[in-house]
Design a protein around this motif. Structure first.
Motif, short mmCIF file in Angstrom:
data_model
loop_
_atom_site.label_atom_id
_atom_site.label_comp_id
_atom_site.label_asym_id
_atom_site.label_seq_id
_atom_site.Cartn_x
_atom_site.Cartn_y
_atom_site.Cartn_z
N ALA A 119 56.70 45.41 36.49
CA ALA A 119 57.52 44.64 35.55
C ALA A 119 56.98 43.23 35.35
CB ALA A 119 58.96 44.57 36.05
N GLY A 120 56.09 42.80 36.24
CA GLY A 120 55.57 41.44 36.15
C GLY A 120 54.48 41.32 35.11
N ALA A 121 54.40 40.18 34.50
CA ALA A 121 53.37 39.94 33.49
C ALA A 121 52.41 38.84 33.95
CB ALA A 121 54.02 39.54 32.17
N ALA A 122 52.37 38.60 35.25
CA ALA A 122 51.53 37.52 35.75
C ALA A 122 50.06 37.80 35.46
CB ALA A 122 51.75 37.34 37.25
N ARG A 123 49.39 36.80 34.92
CA ARG A 123 47.95 36.86 34.72
C ARG A 123 47.28 36.20 35.92
NH1 ARG A 123 46.77 40.31 30.88
NH2 ARG A 123 45.09 39.11 29.90
N VAL A 124 46.04 36.58 36.19
CA VAL A 124 45.32 36.06 37.35
C VAL A 124 44.00 35.48 36.89
CG1 VAL A 124 44.36 36.55 39.63
CG2 VAL A 124 46.39 37.78 38.84
N VAL A 125 43.74 34.24 37.29
CA VAL A 125 42.50 33.54 36.93
C VAL A 125 41.79 33.13 38.21
CG1 VAL A 125 41.56 31.40 35.95
CG2 VAL A 125 43.26 32.71 34.68
N ALA A 126 40.49 33.35 38.26
CA ALA A 126 39.66 32.85 39.36
C ALA A 126 39.12 31.48 38.97
CB ALA A 126 38.51 33.81 39.64
N LEU A 148 35.64 39.13 40.27
CA LEU A 148 35.60 38.66 38.88
C LEU A 148 35.82 39.80 37.89
CD1 LEU A 148 32.74 35.99 38.92
CD2 LEU A 148 35.22 35.65 39.06
N ARG A 149 35.56 41.03 38.27
CA ARG A 149 35.80 42.16 37.36
C ARG A 149 37.25 42.62 37.38
NH1 ARG A 149 30.31 45.85 36.82
NH2 ARG A 149 28.98 44.10 36.21
N ARG A 150 38.03 42.08 38.29
CA ARG A 150 39.44 42.49 38.39
C ARG A 150 40.41 41.43 37.87
NH1 ARG A 150 36.63 45.24 42.11
NH2 ARG A 150 37.38 47.29 42.81
N VAL A 151 39.99 40.17 37.74
CA VAL A 151 40.89 39.12 37.27
C VAL A 151 40.93 39.11 35.76
CG1 VAL A 151 40.62 37.70 39.35
CG2 VAL A 151 39.05 37.38 37.42
N ASP A 152 41.93 38.43 35.21
CA ASP A 152 42.08 38.36 33.76
C ASP A 152 41.20 37.30 33.13
OD1 ASP A 152 44.30 40.31 33.52
OD2 ASP A 152 45.36 38.84 34.75
#
Length: 370
Positions: A119-126, A148-152
């Motif tokens: 349900a979460g829409a959190a984006r992830v940035v490295a 790096l291939r898994r983060v947004d």
């Protein structure tokens, strides 16, 4: 820009150094810009065997960020996933501050927790302080590529670092954002104007590792600087002082070079800068550094190589001099030029402290766009 709930994952006090200061300052700046911000830090960030210096300090080097949580530990993988799930529920954006591939397993576990909250829409940035280490191993590339291939998205502190991150992210991924690393200088109290006159003394400050080029500096000092000019090398020596001490003796510099081993707390900085004519940054390679701005904050010009982003903050022949990285002869030329008659005072007069606010405003904009 609408407000975003941000979770920063990274070191803060009692961890020391620029990484902890950056995470803390970024949290303060995000909150001041209207973005509710939480900091998720570490109880234990690295195994002691992988960091031969002291990891923590007793006194904070800036204003701590209130409400910081310290639930992450490198030896508790069961906690990584739980923290990720909690951050996914609480945040719109999760920022993973990457300093070393050693952090990647924990970040992958945390990322799995974030993704498990449907349900979460959190984006992830490295946020990549170093995309890869200066002295790297094959496993480092594999680990960082996996992250790096898994983060947004990703943010890097120079165009070269952004291109490196883009290659690791692979085809079709969103290109990393580039942002200048903003000033996050240690709180040393009021800085007095330097006393006039030459000290006949140079300063290198920071962790001493092969890529920093202190050996190049010693050879250039022997070849280029006047023979009454001394040098202090202050910081943690990874691998000990023996090799550089032997090199100084071999070059006939034993009585002109002081190797001050150990982390330099903020309260000692004014004295070190006051005793020097300039800071020398002989790096072979670099990503981004605060050392130019820190020297300028204390009224000192800088002699630096053109490695990484160092040259971006030095105005050639105005507040410093530049030379080629890894080149003893060119650094020796710069040292001779620095001590030409009248040059130290002229370059010192050109120094201006940096205004951090525009850098931070741009940085936050780019981070949220990443």
């Amino acid at each position: 820009m609408s407000a975003a709930r941000v979770a920063l994952v990274g070191p803060v006090h009692p961890y020391k150094g620029g990484g902890a200061r950056h995470t803390t300052e970024l949290a303060h700046r995000l909150r001041a810009a209207g973005h509710p911000t939480a900091v998720e830090s570490w109880r234990a960030q690295y195994p002691a065997a992988l960091y031969p210096g002291t990891q923590t300090v007793d006194e904070p080097e800036g204003e701590p960020y209130p409400g910081t949580r310290r639930e992450l530990a490198w030896y508790r993988p069961d906690g990584w996933w739980r923290v990720g799930r909690r951050l996914a529920r609480e945040s719109d954006l999760v920022v993973l501050t990457l300093f070393s591939p050693v952090q990647v397993p924990a970040y992958l576990g945390l990322l799995a927790g974030v993704r498990s909250v449907r349900a979460g829409a959190a984006r992830v940035v490295a946020l990549c302080h170093n995309v890869l280490p200066h002295e790297r191993r094959a496993v480092d590339v594999s680990l960082v590529r996996a992250l790096l291939r898994r983060v947004d998205g990703a943010l890097a502190h120079s165009a070269d670092q952004a291109r490196l991150a883009e290659g690791l992210r692979g085809p079709g991924a969103r290109a990393p954002v580039t942002a200048v690393l903003p000033p996050h200088l240690p709180a040393t109290g009021p800085v007095a104007a330097p006393e006039p006159g030459e000290r006949r003394h140079l300063l290198f400050l920071g962790i001493v590792r092969p890529y920093k080029g202190v050996d190049v500096l010693l050879r250039a000092l022997a070849a280029g600087a006047p023979d009454d000019v001394a040098l202090t090398v202050a910081g943690e020596f990874w691998g000990g002082t023996g090799e550089l001490s032997a090199l100084a003796a071999e070059l006939g510099l034993a009585d002109r070079v002081r190797l001050r081993d150990g982390y330099v707390p903020a309260e000692e900085l004014p004295g070190l800068y006051a005793a020097a004519d300039a800071v020398v940054l002989p790096y072979r390679t670099a990503t981004a550094s605060q050392n130019v701005w820190l020297a300028h904050q204390h009224g000192l010009p800088v002699v630096a190589t053109r490695a990484g982003a160092l040259a971006d903050h030095v105005r050639e022949d105005v507040d410093g001099l530049l030379c080629a990285p890894g080149d003893v002869d060119d650094l020796a030329r710069a040292l001779r030029g620095f001590y030409a008659p009248g040059a130290p005072e002229r370059l010192r007069a050109g120094v201006r402290p940096v205004d951090p606010d525009p850098y931070w405003a741009d940085y936050i904009t780019r981070l949220l766009a990443a």
